[in-house]
Design a protein around this motif. Structure first.
Motif, PDB file in Angstrom:
ATOM      1  N   LYS A  45       0.820  -1.205   0.000  1.00  0.00           N
ATOM      2  CA  LYS A  45       0.000   0.000   0.000  1.00  0.00           C
ATOM      3  C   LYS A  45       0.858   1.261   0.000  1.00  0.00           C
ATOM      4  O   LYS A  45       0.326   2.371  -0.021  1.00  0.00           O
ATOM      5  N   GLY A  46       2.187   1.072   0.006  1.00  0.00           N
ATOM      6  CA  GLY A  46       3.104   2.196   0.015  1.00  0.00           C
ATOM      7  C   GLY A  46       3.995   2.211  -1.208  1.00  0.00           C
ATOM      8  O   GLY A  46       3.609   1.775  -2.303  1.00  0.00           O
ATOM      9  N   LEU A  47       5.249   2.697  -1.024  1.00  0.00           N
ATOM     10  CA  LEU A  47       6.189   2.836  -2.134  1.00  0.00           C
ATOM     11  C   LEU A  47       6.461   1.500  -2.823  1.00  0.00           C
ATOM     12  O   LEU A  47       6.656   1.445  -4.039  1.00  0.00           O
ATOM     13  N   TYR A  48       6.461   0.429  -2.041  1.00  0.00           N
ATOM     14  CA  TYR A  48       6.719  -0.903  -2.597  1.00  0.00           C
ATOM     15  C   TYR A  48       5.692  -1.254  -3.677  1.00  0.00           C
ATOM     16  O   TYR A  48       6.015  -1.884  -4.690  1.00  0.00           O
ATOM     17  N   GLY A  49       4.446  -0.860  -3.477  1.00  0.00           N
ATOM     18  CA  GLY A  49       3.403  -1.115  -4.466  1.00  0.00           C
ATOM     19  C   GLY A  49       3.679  -0.406  -5.784  1.00  0.00           C
ATOM     20  O   GLY A  49       3.479  -0.978  -6.864  1.00  0.00           O
ATOM     21  N   TYR A  50       4.151   0.845  -5.704  1.00  0.00           N
ATOM     22  CA  TYR A  50       4.505   1.563  -6.933  1.00  0.00           C
ATOM     23  C   TYR A  50       5.606   0.826  -7.689  1.00  0.00           C
ATOM     24  O   TYR A  50       5.558   0.690  -8.919  1.00  0.00           O
ATOM     25  N   LYS A  51       6.615   0.362  -6.952  1.00  0.00           N
ATOM     26  CA  LYS A  51       7.747  -0.331  -7.581  1.00  0.00           C
ATOM     27  C   LYS A  51       7.279  -1.561  -8.350  1.00  0.00           C
ATOM     28  O   LYS A  51       7.662  -1.777  -9.505  1.00  0.00           O
ATOM     29  N   VAL A  52       6.464  -2.370  -7.715  1.00  0.00           N
ATOM     30  CA  VAL A  52       6.046  -3.639  -8.321  1.00  0.00           C
ATOM     31  C   VAL A  52       5.103  -3.407  -9.493  1.00  0.00           C
ATOM     32  O   VAL A  52       5.297  -3.956 -10.591  1.00  0.00           O
ATOM     33  N   PHE A  53       4.093  -2.569  -9.303  1.00  0.00           N
ATOM     34  CA  PHE A  53       3.060  -2.433 -10.337  1.00  0.00           C
ATOM     35  C   PHE A  53       3.550  -1.649 -11.558  1.00  0.00           C
ATOM     36  O   PHE A  53       3.136  -1.940 -12.683  1.00  0.00           O
ATOM     37  N   ILE A  54       4.431  -0.689 -11.366  1.00  0.00           N
ATOM     38  CA  ILE A  54       4.977   0.021 -12.532  1.00  0.00           C
ATOM     39  C   ILE A  54       5.896  -0.907 -13.320  1.00  0.00           C
ATOM     40  O   ILE A  54       5.908  -0.885 -14.563  1.00  0.00           O
ATOM     41  N   ALA A  55       6.647  -1.751 -12.609  1.00  0.00           N
ATOM     42  CA  ALA A  55       7.468  -2.760 -13.301  1.00  0.00           C
ATOM     43  C   ALA A  55       6.581  -3.710 -14.102  1.00  0.00           C
ATOM     44  O   ALA A  55       6.884  -4.053 -15.255  1.00  0.00           O
ATOM     45  N   ILE A  56       5.463  -4.139 -13.496  1.00  0.00           N
ATOM     46  CA  ILE A  56       4.519  -5.018 -14.198  1.00  0.00           C
ATOM     47  C   ILE A  56       3.975  -4.325 -15.453  1.00  0.00           C
ATOM     48  O   ILE A  56       3.844  -4.944 -16.517  1.00  0.00           O
ATOM     49  N   ALA A  57       3.650  -3.036 -15.344  1.00  0.00           N
ATOM     50  CA  ALA A  57       3.095  -2.294 -16.482  1.00  0.00           C
ATOM     51  C   ALA A  57       4.084  -2.276 -17.649  1.00  0.00           C
ATOM     52  O   ALA A  57       3.701  -2.494 -18.805  1.00  0.00           O
ATOM     53  N   LEU A  58       5.360  -2.024 -17.354  1.00  0.00           N
ATOM     54  CA  LEU A  58       6.372  -2.018 -18.410  1.00  0.00           C
ATOM     55  C   LEU A  58       6.529  -3.396 -19.042  1.00  0.00           C
ATOM     56  O   LEU A  58       6.612  -3.545 -20.268  1.00  0.00           O
ATOM     57  N   ILE A  59       6.564  -4.431 -18.201  1.00  0.00           N
ATOM     58  CA  ILE A  59       6.738  -5.805 -18.693  1.00  0.00           C
ATOM     59  C   ILE A  59       5.560  -6.212 -19.583  1.00  0.00           C
ATOM     60  O   ILE A  59       5.742  -6.784 -20.664  1.00  0.00           O
ATOM     61  N   LEU A  60       4.336  -5.907 -19.133  1.00  0.00           N
ATOM     62  CA  LEU A  60       3.155  -6.270 -19.916  1.00  0.00           C
ATOM     63  C   LEU A  60       3.067  -5.469 -21.210  1.00  0.00           C
ATOM     64  O   LEU A  60       2.688  -6.006 -22.258  1.00  0.00           O
ATOM     65  N   GLY A  61       3.399  -4.189 -21.163  1.00  0.00           N
ATOM     66  CA  GLY A  61       3.375  -3.374 -22.376  1.00  0.00           C
ATOM     67  C   GLY A  61       4.355  -3.887 -23.411  1.00  0.00           C
ATOM     68  O   GLY A  61       4.017  -4.027 -24.598  1.00  0.00           O
ATOM     69  N   ASP A  62       5.573  -4.196 -22.979  1.00  0.00           N
ATOM     70  CA  ASP A  62       6.577  -4.733 -23.887  1.00  0.00           C
ATOM     71  C   ASP A  62       6.166  -6.093 -24.425  1.00  0.00           C
ATOM     72  O   ASP A  62       6.261  -6.377 -25.626  1.00  0.00           O
ATOM     73  N   GLY A  63       5.684  -6.960 -23.526  1.00  0.00           N
ATOM     74  CA  GLY A  63       5.280  -8.305 -23.948  1.00  0.00           C
ATOM     75  C   GLY A  63       4.112  -8.284 -24.919  1.00  0.00           C
ATOM     76  O   GLY A  63       4.103  -9.027 -25.909  1.00  0.00           O
ATOM     77  N   LEU A  64       3.105  -7.453 -24.638  1.00  0.00           N
ATOM     78  CA  LEU A  64       1.933  -7.380 -25.508  1.00  0.00           C
ATOM     79  C   LEU A  64       2.313  -6.874 -26.891  1.00  0.00           C
ATOM     80  O   LEU A  64       1.872  -7.421 -27.918  1.00  0.00           O
ATOM     81  N   TYR A  65       3.145  -5.843 -26.936  1.00  0.00           N
ATOM     82  CA  TYR A  65       3.556  -5.301 -28.231  1.00  0.00           C
ATOM     83  C   TYR A  65       4.277  -6.359 -29.057  1.00  0.00           C
ATOM     84  O   TYR A  65       3.977  -6.562 -30.239  1.00  0.00           O
ATOM     85  N   ASN A  66       5.245  -7.033 -28.443  1.00  0.00           N
ATOM     86  CA  ASN A  66       6.033  -8.018 -29.191  1.00  0.00           C
ATOM     87  C   ASN A  66       5.205  -9.238 -29.582  1.00  0.00           C
ATOM     88  O   ASN A  66       5.442  -9.835 -30.637  1.00  0.00           O
ATOM     89  N   LEU A  67       4.228  -9.595 -28.749  1.00  0.00           N
ATOM     90  CA  LEU A  67       3.344 -10.704 -29.105  1.00  0.00           C
ATOM     91  C   LEU A  67       2.542 -10.365 -30.356  1.00  0.00           C
ATOM     92  O   LEU A  67       2.468 -11.163 -31.308  1.00  0.00           O
TER      93      LEU A  67
END
Length: 684
Positions: free
Chosen positions: A309-331
């Motif tokens: 619910k704090g800074l750790y959440g930003y770290k994880v979810f923004i990393a997920i957003a980048l990974i999913l965006g890159d993966g979806l585009y390349n797929l």
């Protein structure tokens, strides 16, 4: 496409003429698989599984270790045969076909250390990851916990890892010969093995092995030396050396003297290393300090450093957003390329082999004008016919492959619900009905571009199954489905890469298939056992320790996200995630639409995402590796091309070997004698 890239690189030698003249004896497929080869494969499989686990559980970036596997396989068998010959024993010669079998076996074995989910979906089920996310976190239930166990992990791998091999084996001729897919990694491996078995190539290979051994020894001794100063806990030693100052050290910017990460920097392309460093600068240099300034406004200021619910959440979810965006585009990109290429193949009759036949006919008509060109083209055609003949000689019965897939799917459909009860049998069955199509897409795309999107297919399966099952077991079912998809599409792509390698080294398709089966069986046992060494000796999953297992948290959060949606994200986190998701799509698009002289400097979003969650320290190490390689290339490019892979492999292997004694010491509770700690000087 296959002719332009692979054939000129392989046929311009006397070995080609030997093959054409049939003076080279090609062993039967059974003779290509030897006891000594299997022993060497098992030894190297253990070593590379340990290295893969270490990388998987620390930073999640795993470079290709095929060069090291090829070099060490060649070295071990050559040493074996040389030693026995000196003792007066008669030994069979070491052929490039046997070398190819060893390579295939080793890669199949350590590939399961990645696709087996030991750093992602399997460990995402454990109790520590559950508690790290938060026992009161919506969607994170205590019932969705399954701690690692040797028995069920080995059983799970055995029931899911072989299906990918049977799913596409009948299409080997279509993929390798008819479509002439390049499979760049498989082609490069074939070139490496072919070069080993020439006089000049064997001499270079000997020098490369010597170089690898030298840096392996240096790395091993250095890792041992570092251990003596690492003390108890995670704040001592060279791994916490504030080389860039204490202020930057607090934001994880420091060089930690890791041979493994420096070796990764030498192997990975410059753009990957620079992308990782850029991601570290954006996240730990600007974004996280900026968000931290809003503690108490955007999120409660009194939360622990690992509270979602704090800074750790930003770290994880923004990393997920980048990974999913890159993966979806390349797929999407790979699917479009695949459909376009398949349509071209079906509508145009201009396969390279047809062009070669026409060239030979034309040369025959005007032989008096183009005698030399005709001779070279004839050699090309004869060489290709020889490879085709060897590749098709030992057929793999289609009925056996089909029966194997159906039988294994039936067993798996019955067993997986026993291991993971929320993953119902009909969900498993549906996965196996869809899986061959996904495996084909991934294998075809890998053949065209060398991009293996295994983890992307795994995440798709995770989201779909988790959302279908819902809150009552969706996390477990989604993670299990991710494992099923990753295992099938990964092994299928690896098999086609190996078929391409075997095709170019005149190895039997049957020996390739059997060695894949043997290597996979080895991996089903060796990968869990070597993981258990880490699990027993180290604190796996500690966000403040060296073995963070970063993708465990990411995969579990993805499963929860598939069930609960975005309701529990911290303030402005969803907006930031959307921004980074779109940024990943735009950056990838720019990489594809801009000229190469510009696109080669545009960063890779997937590589940028890794330090967002883990930290900047390994990005510094990898950047040091890439600077060393850059300078080396400017001083002596040929030496850099010949020996950089050996140097990098030696650094990685030496540090990996030290993991074994350090784990044994940790199991017996033998701690390092010295804690080297750095802090600000005290005034007065």
């Amino acid at each position: 496409m296959g002719t332009e890239i692979t054939e000129p690189l392989l046929v311009d030698s006397k070995d080609t003429i030997k093959t054409v003249d049939s003076t080279e004896i090609i062993p039967e497929w059974k003779d290509q698989i030897t006891i000594r080869g299997l022993v060497v494969s098992a030894v190297l499989g253990v070593l590379f599984c340990i290295i893969t686990h270490k990388l998987n559980l620390t930073v999640g970036i795993i470079p290709s270790l095929n060069v090291a596997a090829g070099l060490l396989g060649f070295f071990f068998v050559k040493s074996w045969t040389g030693f026995l010959s000196r003792l007066g024993f008669s030994v069979s010669p070491f052929t490039k076909q046997e070398n190819t079998v060893i390579q295939t076996c080793v890669v199949a074995c350590y590939g399961l250390a990645f696709s087996g989910g030991f750093g992602s979906y399997l460990i995402a089920l454990d109790e520590k990851t559950y508690k790290l996310i938060g026992t009161d976190y919506p969607g994170n239930r205590a019932e969705d916990v399954k701690n690692p166990g040797l028995g069920w992990m080995i059983g799970f791998l055995f029931v899911v890892s072989f299906l990918g091999l049977f799913s596409l084996a009948p299409l080997r001729k279509v993929m390798v010969m008819d479509y002439k897919l390049t499979y760049p990694s498989g082609t490069a491996t074939a070139m490496l093995i072919n070069s080993f078995h020439t006089n000049t190539g064997a001499e270079l290979a000997g020098k490369q092995v010597s170089c690898l051994g030298k840096y392996l020894s240096i790395s091993l001794v250095w890792s041992c030396f570092k251990w003596f100063f690492s003390g108890i806990g995670d704040s001592c030693g060279f791994d916490n050396f504030p080389s860039l100052g204490l202020t930057l050290f607090k934001n994880t910017f420091f060089f930690d003297f890791s041979p493994t990460y420096v070796g990764c920097g030498l192997i990975c392309p410059h753009i990957v290393n620079c992308s990782v460093l850029l991601g570290a600068i954006i996240s730990w240099g600007f974004l996280w300090p900026f968000i931290s300034q809003h503690a108490g406004v955007w999120y409660p200021a009194d939360l622990s450093s690992n509270d979602f619910k704090g800074l750790y959440g930003y770290k994880v979810f923004i990393a997920i957003a980048l990974i999913l965006g890159d993966g979806l585009y390349n797929l999407i990109k790979i699917i479009i390329i695949t459909i376009k290429e398949m349509c071209n193949k079906s509508t145009m009759q201009n396969l390279p082999i047809v062009s070669e036949v026409q060239a030979v006919l034309c040369s025959g008509i005007i032989v008096f004008m183009r005698h030399l060109a005709d001779s070279e083209t004839s050699q090309l055609l004869l060489e290709q016919r020889k490879r085709d003949e060897v590749f098709l000689k030992d057929r793999i019965p289609t009925w056996l492959v089909a029966a194997g897939y159906v039988g294994l799917a039936a067993i798996s459909t019955a067993v997986i619900p026993v291991i993971f009860p929320p993953m119902k049998w009909y969900l498993v069955l549906c996965s196996y009905i869809i899986a061959p199509a996904l495996a084909f897409c991934n294998s075809y795309g890998t053949g065209l571009t060398d991009w293996n999107l295994t983890s992307t297919y795994g995440k798709i399966g995770l989201f779909i199954i988790a959302s279908l099952v819902g809150s009552n077991g969706g996390v477990v079912a989604g993670l299990a489905a991710s494992g099923v998809m990753m295992s099938i599409v990964s092994t299928a792509a690896d098999l086609m890469q190996d078929f391409k390698t075997g095709y170019l080294t005149l190895s039997s398709a049957k020996s390739m298939f059997v060695s894949q089966l043997v290597g996979t069986a080895m991996g089903c046992v060796i990968a869990p056992l070597t993981f258990w060494l880490f699990w027993s000796a180290f604190d796996i999953g500690d966000p403040d320790g060296p073995y963070k297992a970063p993708y465990a948290v990411i995969f579990r959060e993805m499963a929860i996200l598939g069930i609960e949606g975005f309701s529990e994200l911290p303030e402005h986190c969803l907006a930031l995630c959307c921004g980074f998701f779109v940024a990943a799509l735009v950056i990838n698009l720019l990489r594809d639409v801009t000229p190469k002289k510009i696109s080669q400097f545009i960063p890779i979003p997937m590589a940028m995402a890794v330090p967002f969650y883990i930290g900047a320290y390994f990005a510094i190490d990898m950047f040091v590796g890439t600077v060393i390689l850059f300078v080396w290339e400017r001083i002596n490019r040929k030496d850099a091309e010949d020996y950089s892979g050996a140097v990098a492999s030696g650094l990685i292997c030496g540090d990996g070997i030290w993991t074994i004694p350090s784990a044994i010491l940790a199991i017996f509770r033998i701690n390092p004698p010295i804690c080297m700690y750095f802090g600000p000087s005290l005034s007065g």
